[in-house]
Structures are given as structure tokens and as C-alpha cells.
Design an enzyme around this catalytic site. Structure first.
Site, PDB file in Angstrom:
ATOM      1  N   GLY A   1       0.761  -1.146   0.066  1.00 20.99           N
ATOM      2  CA  GLY A   1      -0.022  -0.152  -0.027  1.00 20.99           C
ATOM      3  C   GLY A   1       0.836   1.143   0.139  1.00 20.99           C
TER       4      GLY A   1
ATOM      5  CD  GLU B   1       9.805  -1.262   5.387  1.00 17.52           C
ATOM      6  OE1 GLU B   1       8.652  -0.771   4.994  1.00 17.52           O
ATOM      7  OE2 GLU B   1      10.036  -2.148   6.223  1.00 17.52           O
TER       8      GLU B   1
ATOM      9  CB  CYS C   1       2.430  -8.656   0.293  1.00 22.22           C
ATOM     10  SG  CYS C   1       1.982  -9.522  -1.357  1.00 22.22           S
TER      11      CYS C   1
ATOM     12  CB  CYS D   1       1.135 -12.816  -0.568  1.00 20.86           C
ATOM     13  SG  CYS D   1       0.277 -11.649   0.442  1.00 20.86           S
TER      14      CYS D   1
ATOM     15  CE  LYS E   1       0.142 -17.812   0.579  1.00 23.88           C
ATOM     16  NZ  LYS E   1      -0.639 -16.984   1.149  1.00 23.88           N
TER      17      LYS E   1
ATOM     18  CB  ALA F   1       9.068   6.852  10.175  1.00 24.92           C
TER      19      ALA F   1
ATOM     20  CE1 TYR G   1      -7.692 -15.632   3.080  1.00 23.21           C
ATOM     21  CE2 TYR G   1      -8.723 -15.074   5.127  1.00 23.21           C
ATOM     22  CZ  TYR G   1      -8.853 -14.988   3.795  1.00 23.21           C
ATOM     23  OH  TYR G   1      -9.647 -14.324   3.086  1.00 23.21           O
TER      24      TYR G   1
ATOM     25  CD  GLU H   1      -2.736 -19.301   3.054  1.00 19.42           C
ATOM     26  OE1 GLU H   1      -3.640 -18.647   1.984  1.00 19.42           O
ATOM     27  OE2 GLU H   1      -1.796 -18.470   3.588  1.00 19.42           O
TER      28      GLU H   1
ATOM     29  NE  ARG I   1     -10.653 -18.792  19.243  1.00 18.44           N
ATOM     30  CZ  ARG I   1     -10.331 -17.585  19.722  1.00 18.44           C
ATOM     31  NH1 ARG I   1      -9.978 -17.343  21.165  1.00 18.44           N
ATOM     32  NH2 ARG I   1     -10.469 -16.411  18.839  1.00 18.44           N
TER      33      ARG I   1
ATOM     34  N   GLY J   1      -3.753 -15.186  14.381  1.00 20.55           N
ATOM     35  CA  GLY J   1      -4.225 -13.691  13.973  1.00 20.55           C
ATOM     36  C   GLY J   1      -3.289 -12.625  14.095  1.00 20.55           C
TER      37      GLY J   1
ATOM     38  CB  ALA K   1      -7.037 -17.671  -3.381  1.00 16.32           C
TER      39      ALA K   1
ATOM     40  CG  HIS L   1     -16.237 -31.175 -22.132  1.00 13.78           C
ATOM     41  ND1 HIS L   1     -16.852 -31.464 -21.030  1.00 13.78           N
ATOM     42  CD2 HIS L   1     -15.995 -32.184 -22.835  1.00 13.78           C
ATOM     43  CE1 HIS L   1     -16.651 -32.739 -20.731  1.00 13.78           C
ATOM     44  NE2 HIS L   1     -16.323 -33.452 -22.046  1.00 13.78           N
TER      45      HIS L   1
ATOM     46  CD  GLU M   1     -17.127 -29.294 -18.734  1.00 15.31           C
ATOM     47  OE1 GLU M   1     -17.839 -29.295 -19.273  1.00 15.31           O
ATOM     48  OE2 GLU M   1     -16.213 -30.030 -18.594  1.00 15.31           O
TER      49      GLU M   1
HETATM   50  P1  NDP Z   1      -7.132 -15.051  10.967  1.00 19.15           P
HETATM   51  O1  NDP Z   1      -7.860 -13.976  11.939  1.00 19.15           O
HETATM   52  O2  NDP Z   1      -7.735 -15.516   9.694  1.00 19.15           O
HETATM   53  O3  NDP Z   1      -7.233 -16.260  11.968  1.00 19.15           O
HETATM   54  C1  NDP Z   1      -6.991 -16.414  13.273  1.00 19.15           C
HETATM   55  C2  NDP Z   1      -7.272 -17.532  13.977  1.00 19.15           C
HETATM   56  O4  NDP Z   1      -6.540 -17.658  15.029  1.00 19.15           O
HETATM   57  C3  NDP Z   1      -8.744 -17.889  13.937  1.00 19.15           C
HETATM   58  O5  NDP Z   1      -8.989 -19.179  13.705  1.00 19.15           O
HETATM   59  C4  NDP Z   1      -9.072 -17.576  15.646  1.00 19.15           C
HETATM   60  O6  NDP Z   1      -9.885 -18.298  16.158  1.00 19.15           O
HETATM   61  C5  NDP Z   1      -7.597 -17.994  16.217  1.00 19.15           C
HETATM   62  N1  NDP Z   1      -7.375 -17.377  17.474  1.00 19.15           N
HETATM   63  C6  NDP Z   1      -7.600 -16.167  17.571  1.00 19.15           C
HETATM   64  N2  NDP Z   1      -7.265 -15.942  18.983  1.00 19.15           N
HETATM   65  C7  NDP Z   1      -6.787 -17.307  19.461  1.00 19.15           C
HETATM   66  C8  NDP Z   1      -6.599 -17.716  20.898  1.00 19.15           C
HETATM   67  N3  NDP Z   1      -6.328 -16.721  21.626  1.00 19.15           N
HETATM   68  N4  NDP Z   1      -6.229 -19.047  20.957  1.00 19.15           N
HETATM   69  C9  NDP Z   1      -6.742 -19.749  19.854  1.00 19.15           C
HETATM   70  N5  NDP Z   1      -7.028 -19.449  18.742  1.00 19.15           N
HETATM   71  C10 NDP Z   1      -7.092 -18.213  18.613  1.00 19.15           C
HETATM   72  O7  NDP Z   1      -5.647 -14.661  11.047  1.00 19.15           O
HETATM   73  P2  NDP Z   1      -4.474 -15.294  10.245  1.00 19.15           P
HETATM   74  O8  NDP Z   1      -3.360 -15.001  11.207  1.00 19.15           O
HETATM   75  O9  NDP Z   1      -4.570 -16.650   9.799  1.00 19.15           O
HETATM   76  O10 NDP Z   1      -4.309 -14.348   9.172  1.00 19.15           O
HETATM   77  C11 NDP Z   1      -4.358 -12.858   9.365  1.00 19.15           C
HETATM   78  C12 NDP Z   1      -5.016 -12.084   7.922  1.00 19.15           C
HETATM   79  O11 NDP Z   1      -4.137 -12.137   6.988  1.00 19.15           O
HETATM   80  C13 NDP Z   1      -6.354 -12.701   7.365  1.00 19.15           C
HETATM   81  O12 NDP Z   1      -7.437 -12.686   8.186  1.00 19.15           O
HETATM   82  C14 NDP Z   1      -6.170 -12.431   6.052  1.00 19.15           C
HETATM   83  O13 NDP Z   1      -6.853 -11.296   6.128  1.00 19.15           O
HETATM   84  C15 NDP Z   1      -4.672 -12.106   5.728  1.00 19.15           C
HETATM   85  N6  NDP Z   1      -4.253 -13.237   5.013  1.00 19.15           N
HETATM   86  C16 NDP Z   1      -4.779 -13.498   3.640  1.00 19.15           C
HETATM   87  C17 NDP Z   1      -4.325 -14.619   2.945  1.00 19.15           C
HETATM   88  C18 NDP Z   1      -4.623 -14.810   1.656  1.00 19.15           C
HETATM   89  O14 NDP Z   1      -5.339 -13.943   1.111  1.00 19.15           O
HETATM   90  N7  NDP Z   1      -4.404 -16.035   1.070  1.00 19.15           N
HETATM   91  C19 NDP Z   1      -3.226 -15.328   3.451  1.00 19.15           C
HETATM   92  C20 NDP Z   1      -2.734 -15.020   5.109  1.00 19.15           C
HETATM   93  C21 NDP Z   1      -3.095 -13.883   5.537  1.00 19.15           C
HETATM   94  P3  NDP Z   1     -11.550 -17.651  15.772  1.00 19.15           P
HETATM   95  O15 NDP Z   1     -11.832 -18.017  14.461  1.00 19.15           O
HETATM   96  O16 NDP Z   1     -12.279 -18.722  16.853  1.00 19.15           O
HETATM   97  O17 NDP Z   1     -11.543 -16.414  16.235  1.00 19.15           O
END
Ligand code: NDP
Length: 465
Positions: A17, A36, A44, A49, A52, A116, A185, A189, A206, A269, A348, A444, A449
Site C-alpha cells: 500500500g 522502511e 506481502c 503472500c 508463502k 519513523a 488463513y 495454509e 478452538r 491472528g 483465496a 470441456h 465448466e
Molecule cells: P485469522 O484472523 O484469519 O485467523 C486467526 C485464527 O486464530 C482464527 O482461527 C482464530 O479463531 C484463532 N485465534 C485467535 N485468537 C486465539 C487464541 N487466543 N487462541 C486460539 N486461537 C485463536 O488470522 P491469520 O493470522 O490466519 O491471518 C491474518 C489475516 O491475514 C487474514 O485474516 C487475512 O486477512 C490475511 N491473510 C490472507 C491470506 C490470503 O489472502 N491467502 C493469507 C494469509 C493471511 P476464531 O476463528 O475462533 O476467532
């Protein structure tokens, strides 16, 4: 342009961004600098991304070899060399980071190495690696694009033994056993990556099923498919603690299970990267979730400061951050107020098999379509697996607004679904109807399809009520 300040625009964070906003603004004739603290390219390119996807592609080869054997190929002693892969990946990441930096230079953006922090609404201090202030810069406008950082539950006993995705990109050796905590995600992944590379992989989440927020059929289907690929999935359970032993790390789980692995990765997360940025000194407020509060035009609570990308925690995807950057530039520098439209953004998950989705889940559509929804679902074995004995299945699902007959959601789990969903997203964004999809002649034999030949409704025109 005002000479009162060193720069017209100062951007904090050279990720997808920040770089886009800086380049566009400099190319428009403004004096722009970008700071930076690590490497140009951001999450990314450097630790998200791009690396990965290389890991996914390396990992998928094992599955491709299994398919190939069904077709008569034989591979004696096929081996995977982790250090060799890491080296190749790092060379490519360095090349891409270099291109980003070079493009900034070509656009006339000054790249400032260092961290910064805001001193006030128009002044940033640049800190060197020791944390000492090396320079002060003033700017008429500031754009914050610092992204996010992985988060893990710091109060969990033994959490210091767990890594996050950041370290997973640089493990000195491939573990024999890994446990990944989380169901989003990144967890899904990386579980696929390690399992494909032959690592004994356990995923613990969980909730009742992985990928909360995705369509329920997608969640159930993917959970089943990744188990077929050898991932052990433990649902409805969390850690009680982690314990380092001479032979590995013991995961003590809430259900009483003890599971020893070599590596434990928390993918629980990501949080906006706002720590020690000096936001309050500049009048920039956070929302209740700890992200920078912005209006639809990405303006913060300070009049001359904007924020885009993951630091605002709106839709944390690279292409969205780039669109937010373009909208910022159009609004602020081209007198063309724009805000990004977050509707029908395709996404995705590069699990194995991958997931591609766009638009509403069935549950969301039932909630928002007043006259209910028509749902079309198909599950089938891809032709490619015919000779393998594999019982892997593809899922394709269309969610249609019963009233308007517009296709409002497309959900695919299966090979190449990220490629398919990019194209399906055009039709969803354009608001095409099921009849228009069906009027499109099939290609096909392909998997895609099925998307234009789905005839039988799984469920009829019923609303959530
Ligand atoms: P997500 O928010 O997708 O997932 C976090 C996971 O951790 C959830 O399953 C959540 O559970 C769990 N969680 C959160 N807190 C706790 C806890 N205290 N104990 C146990 N489990 C917990 O985060 P990610 O880190 O996987 O990815 C971050 C973001 O980055 C994504 O949301 C996406 O926007 C982006 N991303 C996109 C990708 C792509 O486009 N292919 C690839 C990677 C990242 P619960 O669901 O119950 O809250």
C-alpha cells in the site's frame, strides 16, 4: 506545494500500500519520501503472500508426484532439499524487494531507512537500529501504512517456545513433527505446506470448524479434504500450556491430550502495527480493536494524516491495500474523491486443496436476500485423479438471490480454485444472473465448466426468516 515542509507527503511503511501511494504521488509531481525499517516490499513480498506461495508450490510437488505415478511415471528416491529451497526463495524475494526499491527511485521517491515515529502531526523522527534518533523530517501530509504483526497469546505458559509464520519462513531445518494452532488463513495454509513436505502435521483450532466466516459447506469440505492429505485436525480445543523437553515441545491441550512436536506454530491472528508510533502526539486515534480509525477516504482523526492497509484492519488483503492507496491518491492529490468498494472482493486460501470464494456465504445471503436464496452445489472427483485411487473431491457452490436471480456468492474448494475465482468475481461484481451464467457455453473437459452447467437446486427459495 508548500516549502514550509521538507516533503509534500511522507509515507511510513514500504509495503504494497505505502509503495503504491508514494510512487503515484511522486509521479504526480509531489515531493515524497517513504520510511522502511526492514526491507522494501512489506509483509506481502518479504514475509507473507509471495514466500508463502513459493512454499505452497514446493509442497504441492509431492501430491503432483503421486498423481504422476498413477499416470505411469516412476520416481526413484524423489527427495526434497529444504536448505536449497530456502536459498532459492530468498534470492527471489531479494530480487523482488530490489525491484520495489528501484521503482520507488525511478518515481523520484526518497527511501529513508529506519523506523519513523510521529513527533507531531507534521514531524517524524527517524530512529536507527539502536533506537537513536538520526533525523527529523517534516511533511505537509503523512500516510501511515505500517501493516500488521503476528499475534500470539502471551499469557499462555510456555508460549515463548512457539514460533509464528515469520519464523516459519526461515526454519533452519524441516521439522519431523509440527503442531499449528489457529483455524484461519495462515494456519490452514501452513498446515498444508508442512504436510505436503512430509512433516507430521497437527492443526488445532478452538472453534467447531476451521475458517470461521467462510461458507459452512466450504469449511466442512476443506476440513475433510485436508485430513485426506494427512493433516490431523483437532477441533474445539486449545492449549493449556507448552513445555520444552529434551526431545521437543510438549503441547498440553485442554482436553487432557499431550502431544510432542518439534515445532509449534501459532497462527492466531495478526494485529495492526501501531506500537510506539507516536500516534497520540499527532492526534491519530485508534478504534476499539486497536486499528487506526479512518473515514471511508482513509483519513485518520488528524486532518493531514491518512492510513491504509492492514494497520486500519478493514480487509487485510494486499490488493485491497493497493486499491486503498490508489483511492487515497485520487482523493487527496487529484481532486477526485474515491473510496474503495469492499463488496464482492474475491479471496483465496492457499490450502491444499485451495479455496476460492467471492461474495456472500449461504448464511449471509439468507440473511440479506429478502425473498430467500437458491443454492446450487456439486461435489465431484476431478478427472485428473482418475488413475490415482484418490477419493479427493471438488466442491463448487453458487448462491443465488431468489428474487433477482443474481449470483451473489461463489465458493470453490479444489485445484486451481484461486485462478477460477478471479474470473468468477468479474461476473459476481457485474451482478450477472444465473441465467446469464448458464447462457455461457462450457469449456470441456474442465472443472470450471461445472460453474455454468449447475442445474439442480440444492435448496429452494427459503429465507432465514
Ligand atoms: P485469522 O484472523 O484469519 O485467523 C486467526 C485464527 O486464530 C482464527 O482461527 C482464530 O479463531 C484463532 N485465534 C485467535 N485468537 C486465539 C487464541 N487466543 N487462541 C486460539 N486461537 C485463536 O488470522 P491469520 O493470522 O490466519 O491471518 C491474518 C489475516 O491475514 C487474514 O485474516 C487475512 O486477512 C490475511 N491473510 C490472507 C491470506 C490470503 O489472502 N491467502 C493469507 C494469509 C493471511 P476464531 O476463528 O475462533 O476467532
Amino acid at each position: 506545494m508548500s516549502d514550509t515542509y521538507d516533503y509534500d507527503l511522507f509515507v511510513i511503511g514500504a509495503g504494497s500500500g505505502g509503495v503504491r501511494a508514494a510512487r503515484l504521488t511522486a509521479l504526480g509531481g509531489k515531493r515524497v519520501a517513504i520510511a522502511e525499517e526492514f526491507r522494501v516490499g512489506g509483509t506481502c513480498v518479504i514475509r507473507g503472500c509471495v514466500p508463502k506461495k513459493f512454499m505452497v508450490m514446493a509442497s504441492e510437488v509431492s501430491h503432483a508426484l503421486e498423481i504422476a505415478e498413477g499416470y505411469g511415471w516412476s520416481f526413484d528416491n524423489a527427495q526434497f532439499d529444504w536448505p536449497k529451497f530456502l536459498e532459492a526463495k530468498d534470492v527471489e524475494i531479494a530480487r523482488l524487494s530490489g525491484i520495489y526499491a528501484a521503482n520507488l527511485g525511478k518515481a523520484g521517491v526518497e527511501l529513508v531507512h529506519g523506523r519513523a515515529i510521529l513527533k507531531d502531526a507534521h514531524t517524524v523522527a527517524i530512529l536507527d537500529k539502536s533506537g537513536a534518533e538520526s533525523r527529523q523530517i517534516t511533511a505537509e501530509k503523512i500516510l501511515i501504512a505500517t501493516g500488521g504483526r503476528p499475534w500470539k497469546p502471551e499469557s499462555l505458559p510456555g508460549i515463548e517456545h512457539a514460533i509464528t509464520s515469520e519464523e516459519a519462513f526461515h526454519l533452519p531445518e524441516l521439522p519431523k513433527r509440527i503442531l499449528i494452532a489457529g483455524g484461519g488463513y495462515i494456519a490452514v495454509e501452513f498446515a498444508g505446506i508442512f504436510a505436503g513436505l512430509g512433516v507430521e502435521t497437527t492443526l488445532i483450532y478452538r472453534g467447531p470448524n476451521i475458517l470461521r466466516g467462510f461458507d459452512d459447506d466450504v469449511r466442512a469440505h476443506l476440513a475433510g479434504e485436508i485430513e485426506k492429505r494427512g493433516i490431523k485436525v483437532i477441533l474445539g480445543c486449545q492449549h493449556r500450556s507448552l513445555e520444552k523437553t529434551a526431545t521437543g515441545i510438549v503441547n498440553h491441550l485442554e482436553n487432557g491430550m499431550k502431544l510432542e512436536t518439534d515445532v509449534v506454530m501459532f497462527a492466531t491472528g495478526r494485529i495492526p502495527y501501531v506500537a510506539d508510533l507516536g500516534l497520540s502526539k499527532a492526534g491519530v486515534e485508534l478504534n476499539d480493536e486497536g486499528a487506526i480509525k479512518v473515514d471511508p477516504y482513509s483519513k485518520t482523526t488528524a486532518d493531514n494524516i491518512w492510513a491504509i492497509g492492514d494497520v486500519t484492519d478493514r480487509m487485510n488483503l494486499t490488493p485491497v491495500a493497493i486499491r486503498e492507496a490508489v483511492a487515497f491518491h485520487e482523493t487527496v492529490y487529484r481532486n477526485n474523491p474515491q473510496h474503495f468498494d469492499y463488496e464482492a472482493v474475491a479471496t483465496a486460501v492457499f490450502s491444499q486443496p485451495p479455496v476460492g470464494v467471492v461474495g456472500l456465504t449461504e448464511a449471509e445471503a439468507r440473511h440479506s436476500c429478502s425473498k430467500g436464496v437458491d443454492v446450487y452445489v456439486t461435489r465431484f472427483r476431478p478427472m485428473k485423479y482418475a488413475f490415482t485411487g484418490s477419493d479427493e473431491r471438488v466442491l463448487m457452490k453458487l448462491v443465488v438471490d431468489a428474487d433477482t436471480q443474481r449470483v451473489v456468492g461463489v465458493h470453490i474448494v479444489g485445484p486451481d480454485s484461486p485462478e477460477m475465482i478471479q474470473l468468477a468475481a468479474i461476473a459476481v461484481k457485474a451482478g450477472l444472473t444465473k441465467a446469464q451464467w448458464d447462457a455461457t457455453c462450457a469449456v470441456h473437459p474442465t472443472m470450471a465448466e461445472e460453474l455454468v452447467t449447475l442445474k439442480e437446486k440444492q435448496s429452494q427459495n427459503t429465507s432465514a426468516g
